[in-house]
Structures are given as structure tokens and as C-alpha cells.
Scaffold this active site. Structure first.
Site, PDB file in Angstrom:
ATOM      1  N   HIS A  50     -15.009  -4.221   0.008  1.00 29.08           N
ATOM      2  CA  HIS A  50     -15.091  -3.517  -1.367  1.00 29.08           C
ATOM      3  C   HIS A  50     -16.426  -3.156  -1.910  1.00 29.08           C
ATOM      4  CE1 HIS A  50     -14.139  -3.151  -5.762  1.00 29.08           C
ATOM      5  NE2 HIS A  50     -13.277  -2.379  -5.194  1.00 29.08           N
ATOM      6  N   ARG A 110      -5.535   1.855 -13.483  1.00 29.73           N
ATOM      7  CA  ARG A 110      -3.923   1.964 -12.773  1.00 29.73           C
ATOM      8  C   ARG A 110      -3.376   0.624 -12.347  1.00 29.73           C
ATOM      9  NH1 ARG A 110      -4.345   6.388  -9.322  1.00 29.73           N
ATOM     10  NH2 ARG A 110      -4.000   7.677 -10.761  1.00 29.73           N
ATOM     11  N   TYR A 153     -11.917 -10.126  -1.966  1.00 33.37           N
ATOM     12  CA  TYR A 153     -12.680  -8.829  -1.831  1.00 33.37           C
ATOM     13  C   TYR A 153     -14.068  -9.357  -1.558  1.00 33.37           C
ATOM     14  CZ  TYR A 153      -8.935  -6.006  -4.203  1.00 33.37           C
ATOM     15  OH  TYR A 153      -7.775  -5.623  -4.524  1.00 33.37           O
ATOM     16  N   ASN A 204       0.916  -1.227   0.075  1.00 32.99           N
ATOM     17  CA  ASN A 204       0.092  -0.182   0.005  1.00 32.99           C
ATOM     18  C   ASN A 204       0.976   1.422  -0.061  1.00 32.99           C
ATOM     19  OD1 ASN A 204      -2.254  -1.613   0.078  1.00 32.99           O
ATOM     20  ND2 ASN A 204      -2.837  -1.078   2.164  1.00 32.99           N
ATOM     21  N   ARG A 213     -10.805  -4.569 -14.233  1.00 34.45           N
ATOM     22  CA  ARG A 213      -9.709  -5.354 -13.862  1.00 34.45           C
ATOM     23  C   ARG A 213     -10.034  -7.196 -13.767  1.00 34.45           C
ATOM     24  NH1 ARG A 213      -6.093  -1.825 -11.295  1.00 34.45           N
ATOM     25  NH2 ARG A 213      -7.206  -0.092 -10.185  1.00 34.45           N
ATOM     26  N   ARG A 227     -14.274   2.008   4.487  1.00 33.96           N
ATOM     27  CA  ARG A 227     -13.285   1.261   4.810  1.00 33.96           C
ATOM     28  C   ARG A 227     -11.812   2.027   4.789  1.00 33.96           C
ATOM     29  NH1 ARG A 227     -11.765  -1.396  -0.251  1.00 33.96           N
ATOM     30  NH2 ARG A 227     -10.115   0.237  -0.583  1.00 33.96           N
ATOM     31  N   HIS A 274     -15.543   2.618 -15.174  1.00 34.36           N
ATOM     32  CA  HIS A 274     -15.410   1.877 -13.781  1.00 34.36           C
ATOM     33  C   HIS A 274     -16.420   1.137 -13.311  1.00 34.36           C
ATOM     34  CE1 HIS A 274     -14.639   1.634  -9.209  1.00 34.36           C
ATOM     35  NE2 HIS A 274     -13.607   1.210  -9.743  1.00 34.36           N
TER      36      HIS A 274
END
Length: 694
Positions: free
Chosen positions: A588, A401, A464, A48, A371, A560, A431
Site C-alpha cells: 500500500h 467508500r 497493509y 474484491n 479509514r 500492485r 485522502h
């Protein structure tokens, strides 16, 4: 009434992100977690921090270099944000390595040990010398820096060894560097008489450095690593071929500015100075670490075979028997289906695309991909569908990204298979997570839709938490068609009824829903909002929440990560609480609940309450209408709001306080495995839960 949007009412985004990483580190300290899982949390913090520097610190650096003094929502200048971020990060890194040292001592008691080459007996050294000569040495490339050989390109996030050498003949000092091969395992298992220990790859190379530079003596050696600015500057309007433009930008990224230097604490000042000058980085961006550089290797250590008692007990996702026993399209004609991963299997989504690929009745498949996994079964099914003659349209977001290369690979594969591949809307990231299947049936064409909160990734779906709705509702199908026509052409989104999209109307939708609660509160009625998301950083929406709180609306937020809203401020946010749940799984899912004078409404969305999600991305939010699913979602929120194991409460000063444990113990993530079982649609809520409709 005081102004609600003054800077003192907001937290800084970077500092809030550091606070999140502190909560992750706390999981690494928590003795209630299995030992190897604690090691994994330390790896996550390290990873992270890489992204934090590549994105957040790099962005601040660009602002500082441009001498821009624009204030963020907390009233800080870029320079102030940078200084505070670096200071807080140093404190976090120090805490991280202290925890690492403690963890190593605990691992030793379970016969898991990291050793240095010098600690090995002569026989084991001989074995490791053979391993070095046959497996490591052929891959090494030592590089000396002198007048004929300039300082080489150091690749982003690679581990390197810097050396200060002195000539045996001329006594001239020179600097050299060597990359620790990333193609080899960082952790090497070393067999011993009593079992095995582990040694880091760099600790096998360091004792052999004098052999690599035989004409010189090694004065000093130390490991170092750099992090570079990950920004990509792409002019989409000028790009003739966006895929090729993104591909070229990725090649240029390796030349990006260095934004952080990590180096072992024992490195002499002379070596640090050489690196800072050659890398053109200031000393304030240099981090001396008291331990191995780059702790992401701990995730590999945590995955070693055996030691099951030191890992989380494996959880098997619940299956939905109906979807296993019947054709999924037949089930969806009768009712909607809620999927909540990983508590429920991701397989129905994969099988839905696979069935559609081979079903002669299916005419078209349309899907967004943000993704996906490295060996995506969904991409394989989409390619097969196109080869089977179906109309397949796939939006692949090339600007996701750190997934750009992966997405370019899949885009090319899909195009070769005959799919129509599109790259979204100019200036916006796509997205949203949506799948549309058009099927010819006796009654005519019917559309089947999946919309959700998470990526179509069969790997991350295992850790997730995300949710989605499968439906054959006519209006959802109509809305999905409009969305894809908008993404591939110039269709208007004005006619949508059940899906709301950003950046067109989603912000207005949220404001309308909050305003409705404000209206009820001012009329003396009960008003209640619950919102679960990953991040909250939109000044306009936060101010609207302050307005709602001031009107008496009860607001419970489950955020979160980053949260820039300051709760429990008198006259501003008295009625707002914020909690963050950090545990075994990465939270998530995005769920939005509005009491609506008793006619409760639930929504799921791909969007957080972040400016980028609402203003710079294509996002979707869909209303949940099935009464059984609504009841299930109410139970889900009740469980999250009752967690007293992994929940932290945000304080008005920006710190987070772990919720005090009490009886009965409630671990939301563990409870969810039970809730999402096939036979538990009407799971009884235990006494610890406070019904949200009360």
C-alpha cells in the site's frame, strides 16, 4: 516522432483490475503458501469481485444506460468495456471455483472438512436439529410472493434461499425467499466421534424448508445473492448538513439497482427467470456458480483455532527502542524517524496522539481521518484531548467508500467530546494522511508532524505495508499548518516548501520531476525513475513517462493493482518495466524516486498516479531529507526490485508473468522484517540486489 498518447498504448482499467484479481487467485493456488492462507486468498478474490461490481461494473452500467459512447484511454466504448469485463470475470469466477474444489480436497487430508447435512450420522443429525430449533429457526423469516405479498427488498450482499413451491391442495406454484441470517455464523462446527467437521449455515436450513412451508411441497431450492450499485449521488453545495446528507444517502443505497445476481448452478431456469424479472436484471449479469454462493466465508474458515502449521508463521512488528524508552517529542527534536508498517510497529503513532492528549505542554492537535478501525485508540485519544481542553481539529472524510457509516459514528463522537470536526473541501475527497501537534516549549512553540502513505488504522496497519515520517522540522510544521488552514478555511497552499498537495500542484510537481530526468537523459547523463504505487491510471502522467522513456530515462515501476501503461513498446516504452508484488501483505505504500543527476530525491505520498488522486482528491507528498532514512528507502526499493518470489512482470500484451525463481531466493516482504529491525540501519544488501544508484 509518433504520437505517444494513442489508444493502443494504454490498457483498459477494468481488464487490468481483473488481471490483479487473477494474481491474487494465483496466491490461492500457490502450494508454497500454507493451506489455510490459500483459502484466505480465495476469500479476498470473492470480496474484491463484490467491490468490482459495486463500483466499476456499476459505473459502466450507468454509462451504458445513459447511452454515452465516450471512449476510455484504451479506445473502448462503455459497452465494449462492459462486455469484455463480464466475459473476463466469468473466466475468473470459473477458475476461482475450480480452485475452491481443489482446496477442499486438500483440506480434508488435514481433517478440515465441509459436509452436507445428509452426510451426518443420525446421532449428529439430532444434535444439529436441536441447534437448528434453538438457534436458527427463531431468526428465520420465510416470505412467499403472491398477490397480497409483493417481492420483498433483498438486501445487498446477503445470502438468500429461493424456493419454488407447489400447493398440496390447489397445486398452484408460488415463489418464496428466505434470508440466511447474517447475524449467525456462516460456518457451524459439528462435533463428531473422531473430532469435528464444519457445515455451512444454509446447508442446515435447506433440509428444514418443508417445515417452514408446511402447506406446500418444495419443488426446488437454491441459494442466491445480489450485488447493488454502491454509487452515492450527493450535491455537497446544496447540502445544508453534509453529515446528515451522507447519512440519508446511505439509507437510500439499499434501494440501489441490482448489478449482479449470483446463484447456484443447479437452479432451474424457472427460478432464475423469476429472480431476474423481480430484480430487474438482465441475464448477462447473472452468474451461476459451481459451489457455495459467496466464498468470503473462507476467511473465517482460515481463522479457525489450531492448525498453526497451515497458517503463516506469526510476525511481530519491530519496535524502535528510542521511542519506547524516551518521550517521543524529545527524540524528534534530534532527528526524523521513518516508520514502515507492519515491519515496524504502529504503536508510536498511537502513543504520539495519546501522549499529546495528556501532555499539558500540547496546545493543539490536528489530524485527518479517512479509514479508522472499529475501536480506534486514536479517536479515543483525540476525544480525550478535547475533553482535556486542547484545541483539537479533526477532518473526517465522510465519503470514504464503504466506511461512511463508521466515519459518521466517529464524527459524532468527536463532536460530542468538543473536537472541531470538519468534512473537507466541497467536491473533493480528503485522502491525505497527516497529523500535526503544536507544543509549547522553552524555545517557543514547536510543531510535530507525521505524514504518510496509509490510514490511521491500527488494525489494517498489521497487514497493509505503509510508511510515514515523524519530524519536528520547522518547514514541515509550517506546511502542515497551511494545509489544515486550507482544509478548514480559505488559506492558499502557494507557500508550501516541503509538502506538495493535490489537486493544486502535485500533478505539476510530478511532471517537473519527470521533465528534469528527461533533461538529464537528453544531455547524455544517467536518468532514472522508480515509482512504487497501488495504481497507475492517469493518461497525462503515463504519456509523460512515455516521453521520458523515449528520451532514454530508465523507469522501473512497482504497481500492485491497476496499471494502464503498456511497457516494452518499441519507440514508446522500451525503457519501462512494470512489476506487481502480491503476497502475504497488501502493498500500500507509495514511494517516488528520482536520480536527479546523482543528487537523489525520495518522496512518500498518499497519492497514486491515478486521475482521481491527482485531480479530485486532497493528497500530500513529502520529500525525504534525512540521509539515514534516504539510505534505508534506497534499500527498500532495491529489495522490491529484486523480489523473485511474489513478483509478476507486466507484458506488453497486458498479461502478467511470474518472475522466474532463482538463487538466492528473495521474498521482499520477508526481507523487510529484517531490514526494519532496530539494529539493521546499515543492513548489508545481498548480491541479488542491483543498486539503484548504479
Amino acid at each position: 516522432m509518433k504520437s505517444l498518447d494513442q489508444p493502443s498504448h494504454f490498457f483498459n482499467r477494468e481488464l487490468s483490475l481483473i488481471e490483479f484479481n487473477q494474481r491474487v487467485l494465483d496466491q490461492g493456488k500457490n502450494h508454497a503458501n500454507p493451506l489455510l492462507e490459500r483459502a484466505k486468498f480465495l476469500s479476498i478474490v470473492s470480496s474484491n469481485l463484490d467491490e468490482f461490481f459495486m463500483v466499476r461494473v456499476a459505473g459502466l452500467y450507468d454509462l451504458c444506460q445513459a447511452e454515452l459512447n465516450s471512449l476510455d484511454i484504451s479506445g473502448r466504448t462503455p459497452i465494449q468495456r462492459m462486455k469484455e469485463s463480464l466475459f473476463k470475470t466469468r473466466t475468473l469466477v470459473s477458475d476461482l471455483y475450480e480452485t475452491y474444489d481443489q482446496l477442499l480436497e486438500e483440506l480434508k487430508t488435514h481433517d478440515i472438512e465441509l459436509v452436507k447435512y445428509e452426510q451426518l450420522d443420525e446421532k449428529t443429525k439430532g444434535y444439529m436439529d436441536y441447534y437448528y430449533q434453538t438457534q436458527i429457526y427463531p431468526v428465520l423469516t420465510p416470505m412467499v410472493i403472491d398477490q397480497a405479498r409483493p417481492f420483498p427488498l433483498i438486501l445487498d450482499k446477503t445470502l438468500n434461499i429461493g424456493l419454488l413451491l407447489i400447493g398440496k391442495q390447489d397445486y398452484e406454484q408460488v415463489f418464496a425467499t428466505i434470508q440466511v441470517p447474517s447475524v449467525l455464523p456462516r460456518i457451524v462446527r459439528v462435533p463428531t466421534k473422531t473430532g469435528s467437521v464444519h457445515i455451512l449455515l444454509e446447508d442446515l436450513i435447506k433440509p428444514k424448508l418443508s417445515e417452514l412451508f408446511s402447506s406446500h411441497d418444495v419443488l426446488h431450492s437454491c441459494c442466491y445473492r445480489i450485488t447493488k450499485n454502491a454509487a452515492m449521488h450527493v450535491d455537497e453545495e446544496e447540502a445544508e448538513d453534509l453529515l446528515e446528507t451522507i447519512e440519508e444517502s446511505l439509507k437510500q443505497r439499499k434501494w440501489g439497482e441490482v448489478i449482479r445476481l449470483e446463484i447456484e448452478s443447479q437452479a432451474p431456469r424457472e427460478v432464475v427467470t423469476i429472480l431476474e424479472e423481480e430484480l430487474e436484471i438482465e441475464d448477462e449479469y447473472t452468474f451461476r456458480v459451481h459451489g457455495p454462493v459467496d466464498l468470503t466465508f473462507l476467511s473465517k474458515l482460515a481463522s479457525i483455532e489450531g492448525y498453526e502449521e497451515l497458517k503463516f508463521k506469526r510476525k511481530i512488528p519491530n519496535s524502535i527502542s528510542e521511542l519506547k524508552e524516551r518521550v517521543i517529542f524529545d527524540v524528534l527534536k534530534e532527528k526524523d524517524i521513518l516508520l514502515h508498517h507492519p515491519f515496524q510497529s504502529f504503536d508510536p503513532i498511537v502513543k504520539m496522539v495519546q501522549q499529546a492528549a495528556d501532555d499539558p505542554k500540547v496546545l493543539a492537535i490536528k489530524q485527518t481521518l479517512y479509514r479508522v478501525s472499529g475501536n480506534s485508540p486514536i479517536v479515543e485519544a483525540l476525544a480525550r484531548a478535547a475533553e482535556n481542553g486542547k484545541q483539537v481539529t479533526v477532518l473526517v472524510e465522510l465519503k470514504a467508500r464503504f466506511d461512511e457509516e463508521n466515519n459518521i459514528h466517529w464524527a459524532r463522537k468527536l463532536e460530542k467530546s468538543g473536537c472541531h470536526v470538519i468534512y473537507g473541501v466541497i467536491g473533493l475527497k480528503t485522502h491525505c494522511k497527516i497529523l500535526l501537534i503544536v507544543r509549547k516549549e522553552k524555545e517557543g512553540l514547536r510543531r510535530y508532524v507525521h505524514f504518510g502513505t496509509g490510514n490511521y488504522n491500527d488494525v489494517t496497519a498489521n497487514f497493509y505495508t505503509d510508511m510515514g515520517i515523524l519530524t519536528s522540522d520547522y518547514q514541515f510544521g509550517e506546511d502542515a499548518s497551511i494545509l489544515f488552514n486550507m482544509l478548514s478555511g480559505y488559506a492558499s497552499a502557494d507557500r508550501m516548501k516541503k509538502l506538495t498537495i493535490a489537486p493544486h500542484k502535485l500533478r505539476l510537481k510530478f511532471e517537473m520531476l519527470i521533465d528534469r530526468e528527461i533533461k538529464h537523459a537528453k544531455a547524455g547523463k544517467k536518468a532514472h525513475i522508480i515509482a512504487k504505487m497501488n495504481g497507475l491510471y492517469d493518461k497525462q502522467l503515463i504519456t509523460k513517462l512515455y516521453e521520458a522513456s523515449a528520451a532514454g530515462v530508465k523507469i522501473e515501476l512497482i504497481v500492485r493493482g491497476v496499471c494502464c501503461l503498456r511497457p516494452q513498446l518499441k519507440g514508446v516504452s522500451d525503457h519501462i518495466t512494470v512489476r506487481s508484488i502480491v503476497g502475504r501483505l497488501l502493498e500500500h505504500s507509495r514511494i517516488y524516486y528520482f536520480y536527479n543527476d546523482g543528487d537523489e530525491e525520495f518522496y512518500i505520498s498518499s497519492a497514486d498516479w491515478m486521475y482521481r488522486n491527482l485531480s479530485r482528491r486532497v493528497e500530500t507528498m513529502g520529500i525525504v531529507e534525512d540521509e539515514t532514512i534516504k539510505e534505508k528507502m534506497k534499500q527498500i526499493l532495491e529489495i522490491y526490485l529484486s523480489d523473485n518470489t511474489n513478483a509478476y512482470e507486466l507484458q506488453s500484451d497486458g498479461s502478467y508473468k511470474l518472475v522466474a525463481p532463482r538463487k538466492p531466493v528473495m521474498n521482499a516482504q520477508l526481507e523487510m522484517w529484517q531490514l526494519m529491525k532496530d539494529d539493521s540501519n546499515k543492513l548489508k544488501i545481498c548480491d541479488v540486489l542491483v543498486p539503484i544508484s548504479r
